[in-house]
Design a protein around this motif. Structure first.
Motif, PDB file in Angstrom:
ATOM      1  N   THR A 218      -7.428   5.268  -3.491  1.00 31.36           N
ATOM      2  CA  THR A 218      -8.823   6.092  -3.579  1.00 31.36           C
ATOM      3  C   THR A 218      -9.928   5.148  -4.093  1.00 31.36           C
ATOM      4  N   LEU A 219      -9.380   4.177  -4.483  1.00 32.41           N
ATOM      5  CA  LEU A 219     -10.555   3.187  -4.930  1.00 32.41           C
ATOM      6  C   LEU A 219     -11.529   2.632  -4.106  1.00 32.41           C
ATOM      7  N   GLU A 220     -12.492   2.295  -4.498  1.00 32.94           N
ATOM      8  CA  GLU A 220     -13.505   1.696  -3.738  1.00 32.94           C
ATOM      9  C   GLU A 220     -13.234  -0.122  -3.702  1.00 32.94           C
ATOM     10  N   GLY A 221     -13.384  -0.536  -2.545  1.00 35.18           N
ATOM     11  CA  GLY A 221     -12.924  -1.877  -2.359  1.00 35.18           C
ATOM     12  C   GLY A 221     -14.369  -2.635  -2.411  1.00 35.18           C
ATOM     13  N   GLY A 222     -14.351  -3.411  -3.349  1.00 36.88           N
ATOM     14  CA  GLY A 222     -15.626  -4.020  -3.730  1.00 36.88           C
ATOM     15  C   GLY A 222     -15.765  -5.367  -3.134  1.00 36.88           C
ATOM     16  N   GLY A 223     -14.913  -5.904  -2.538  1.00 35.22           N
ATOM     17  CA  GLY A 223     -14.730  -7.069  -1.801  1.00 35.22           C
ATOM     18  C   GLY A 223     -15.137  -8.341  -2.717  1.00 35.22           C
ATOM     19  N   ASP A 224     -14.885  -8.205  -3.983  1.00 36.56           N
ATOM     20  CA  ASP A 224     -15.509  -9.345  -4.910  1.00 36.56           C
ATOM     21  C   ASP A 224     -14.448 -10.125  -5.804  1.00 36.56           C
ATOM     22  N   LEU A 225     -12.972  -9.741  -5.584  1.00 36.13           N
ATOM     23  CA  LEU A 225     -11.929 -10.232  -6.483  1.00 36.13           C
ATOM     24  C   LEU A 225     -11.529 -11.688  -5.533  1.00 36.13           C
ATOM     25  N   ASP A 226     -11.019 -12.585  -6.342  1.00 38.71           N
ATOM     26  CA  ASP A 226     -10.350 -13.750  -6.148  1.00 38.71           C
ATOM     27  C   ASP A 226      -8.910 -13.596  -5.684  1.00 38.71           C
ATOM     28  N   PHE A 227      -8.313 -12.569  -6.273  1.00 35.76           N
ATOM     29  CA  PHE A 227      -6.753 -12.640  -6.282  1.00 35.76           C
ATOM     30  C   PHE A 227      -6.365 -11.242  -6.405  1.00 35.76           C
ATOM     31  N   VAL A 228      -5.329 -10.864  -5.738  1.00 30.88           N
ATOM     32  CA  VAL A 228      -4.635  -9.495  -6.051  1.00 30.88           C
ATOM     33  C   VAL A 228      -3.036  -9.908  -6.172  1.00 30.88           C
ATOM     34  N   VAL A 229      -2.378  -9.341  -6.835  1.00 28.15           N
ATOM     35  CA  VAL A 229      -0.871  -9.373  -6.988  1.00 28.15           C
ATOM     36  C   VAL A 229      -0.430  -7.800  -7.023  1.00 28.15           C
ATOM     37  N   MET A 230       0.815  -7.776  -6.405  1.00 25.28           N
ATOM     38  CA  MET A 230       1.190  -6.288  -6.351  1.00 25.28           C
ATOM     39  C   MET A 230       2.779  -6.349  -5.977  1.00 25.28           C
ATOM     40  N   ASN A 231       3.554  -5.410  -6.416  1.00 25.86           N
ATOM     41  CA  ASN A 231       4.779  -4.948  -5.967  1.00 25.86           C
ATOM     42  C   ASN A 231       4.628  -3.596  -5.627  1.00 25.86           C
ATOM     43  N   PRO A 232       4.152  -3.119  -4.589  1.00 25.00           N
ATOM     44  CA  PRO A 232       3.691  -1.988  -4.145  1.00 25.00           C
ATOM     45  C   PRO A 232       4.631  -0.735  -4.093  1.00 25.00           C
ATOM     46  N   PRO A 233       4.423   0.496  -4.540  1.00 21.35           N
ATOM     47  CA  PRO A 233       5.677   1.526  -4.490  1.00 21.35           C
ATOM     48  C   PRO A 233       5.791   1.924  -2.982  1.00 21.35           C
ATOM     49  N   PHE A 234       7.120   2.245  -2.720  1.00 18.58           N
ATOM     50  CA  PHE A 234       7.175   2.921  -1.257  1.00 18.58           C
ATOM     51  C   PHE A 234       7.986   4.039  -1.575  1.00 18.58           C
ATOM     52  N   HIS A 235       7.867   4.840  -2.617  1.00 16.75           N
ATOM     53  CA  HIS A 235       8.256   6.298  -2.851  1.00 16.75           C
ATOM     54  C   HIS A 235       7.412   7.254  -3.365  1.00 16.75           C
ATOM     55  N   ASP A 236       7.395   8.249  -2.622  1.00 17.90           N
ATOM     56  CA  ASP A 236       6.497   9.496  -3.128  1.00 17.90           C
ATOM     57  C   ASP A 236       7.124  10.490  -3.510  1.00 17.90           C
ATOM     58  N   GLY A 237       7.468  10.935  -4.797  1.00 15.24           N
ATOM     59  CA  GLY A 237       8.284  12.359  -5.134  1.00 15.24           C
ATOM     60  C   GLY A 237       9.653  11.950  -4.798  1.00 15.24           C
ATOM     61  N   GLY A 238       9.912  10.953  -4.842  1.00 14.02           N
ATOM     62  CA  GLY A 238      11.484  10.341  -4.730  1.00 14.02           C
ATOM     63  C   GLY A 238      11.700  10.214  -3.278  1.00 14.02           C
ATOM     64  N   ALA A 239      10.885  10.497  -2.252  1.00 16.58           N
ATOM     65  CA  ALA A 239      11.330  10.296  -1.065  1.00 16.58           C
ATOM     66  C   ALA A 239      10.648   8.945  -0.470  1.00 16.58           C
ATOM     67  N   GLU A 240      11.192   8.107   0.416  1.00 14.42           N
ATOM     68  CA  GLU A 240      10.559   6.977   1.018  1.00 14.42           C
ATOM     69  C   GLU A 240       9.415   7.105   1.782  1.00 14.42           C
ATOM     70  N   ASP A 241       8.328   6.520   1.333  1.00 16.02           N
ATOM     71  CA  ASP A 241       7.114   6.665   2.172  1.00 16.02           C
ATOM     72  C   ASP A 241       6.350   5.458   2.402  1.00 16.02           C
TER      73      ASP A 241
END
Length: 299
Positions: A218-241
């Motif tokens: 739900t964040l607003e994308g500002g288009g102003d960052l030089d880099f992003v790092v992430m290990n994104p989640p893929f479970h919601d409430g215990g179920a794979e999503d």
């Protein structure tokens, strides 16, 4: 009447509309730990799956209830629901139990004295984890270990430069690696879990770091960052999503400036390539080990 709600129970359980939300996974909620003892008339808890976390939450809810107050708690049968009755009886409570929609539901009227609350609260509280030497808490992703995917990303990540973000920061393990680069000017640590953000704030003592308890989607994308790092989640409430990680990819692209770079680690089977190809100018596989894939993408 003061009613507490923890989590988002399925609608078949008629969750109260006028209730104070206390889940750490819902930004803006009130921490259950801060609710005054004996101040609530009723509480409904959608119990988490982890044993330490679940007993911690049940004990906090019972502590918050007045004597005579009602605790209504449910969980999927295969994610802690089958253990709810015994766990509540361990507090010395009389428990009514029903089954519905593949869930177990337990109802309790709080007596004047409840056994074992302090021990259960302490068992699920934030602490410095031996071996990690970092603050964490049961319920936080990979709370008592270095996640293998994050470890792979940390081992291959080149020194970052400029302003960046760690999406789904957890207790801050990856951010600590990123901030080793003196060329990093700022780093936003963002996570849906309030407990993770609080732990990261204690673990990452660097003036370049800022912390945000928020839903990345739900964040607003500002288009102003030089880099992003992430290990994104893929479970919601215990179920794979898988849509969770796909949304993280799109959000990272929205936050980056032209030429900005995303470093992503994910389980090998997760289908993020189409979203990466659609949002980024160049996508480069960097590594593949122990069931994980590592990708660099340039906007």
């Amino acid at each position: 009447m003061t009613t507490l709600l923890y989590g988002r129970p399925p609608v078949v359980f008629d969750p109260p509309g006028a209730a104070t939300q206390t889940s750490p996974l819902i930004p803006g909620s009130i921490p259950l730990e801060t609710v005054a003892e004996g101040s609530a008339e009723a509480a409904m808890v959608y119990a988490p799956p982890g044993v330490l976390e679940r007993r911690h939450v049940l004990a906090l809810a019972l502590r918050a209830l007045k004597p005579g107050g009602r605790l209504d708690v449910m969980a999927p049968k295969d994610k802690g629901g089958s253990r709810l009755r015994k766990e509540l009886e361990a507090f010395g409570l009389e428990v009514g139990e029903t089954s519905k929609a593949h869930h177990r539901r337990c109802m309790v009227i709080r007596p004047a004295v409840v056994a074992g609350l302090d021990e259960a609260i302490a068992g699920g509280a934030a602490r410095v984890v031996p071996g990690l030497e970092a603050w964490s808490q049961p319920g936080v992703f990979a709370w008592d270990r270095i996640d293998a995917g994050s470890a792979l990303l940390a081992s291959e990540l080149p020194p970052m430069k400029g302003a960046g973000a760690d999406l789904g920061c957890g207790y801050g393990a990856l951010a600590t690696v990123v901030l080793r680069s003196p060329a990093v000017t700022s780093l936003k640590l963002i996570d849906l879990d309030r407990r993770a953000v609080e732990a990261a704030r204690r673990n990452v003592e660097d003036p370049r770091a800022s912390f945000d308890w928020a839903d990345v989607r739900t964040l607003e994308g500002g288009g102003d960052l030089d880099f992003v790092v992430m290990n994104p989640p893929f479970h919601d409430g215990g179920a794979e999503d898988r849509r969770l990680g796909q949304a993280f990819v799109r959000q990272a692209a929205a936050m980056l400036k032209k030429g900005g770079v995303l470093w992503l680690v994910a389980n090998r089977h997760l289908p993020y390539e189409a979203d990466l190809d659609a949002a980024f100018k160049r996508v480069r596989p960097v590594g593949d080990a122990a069931g994980y894939k590592l990708i660099e993408a340039t906007k």
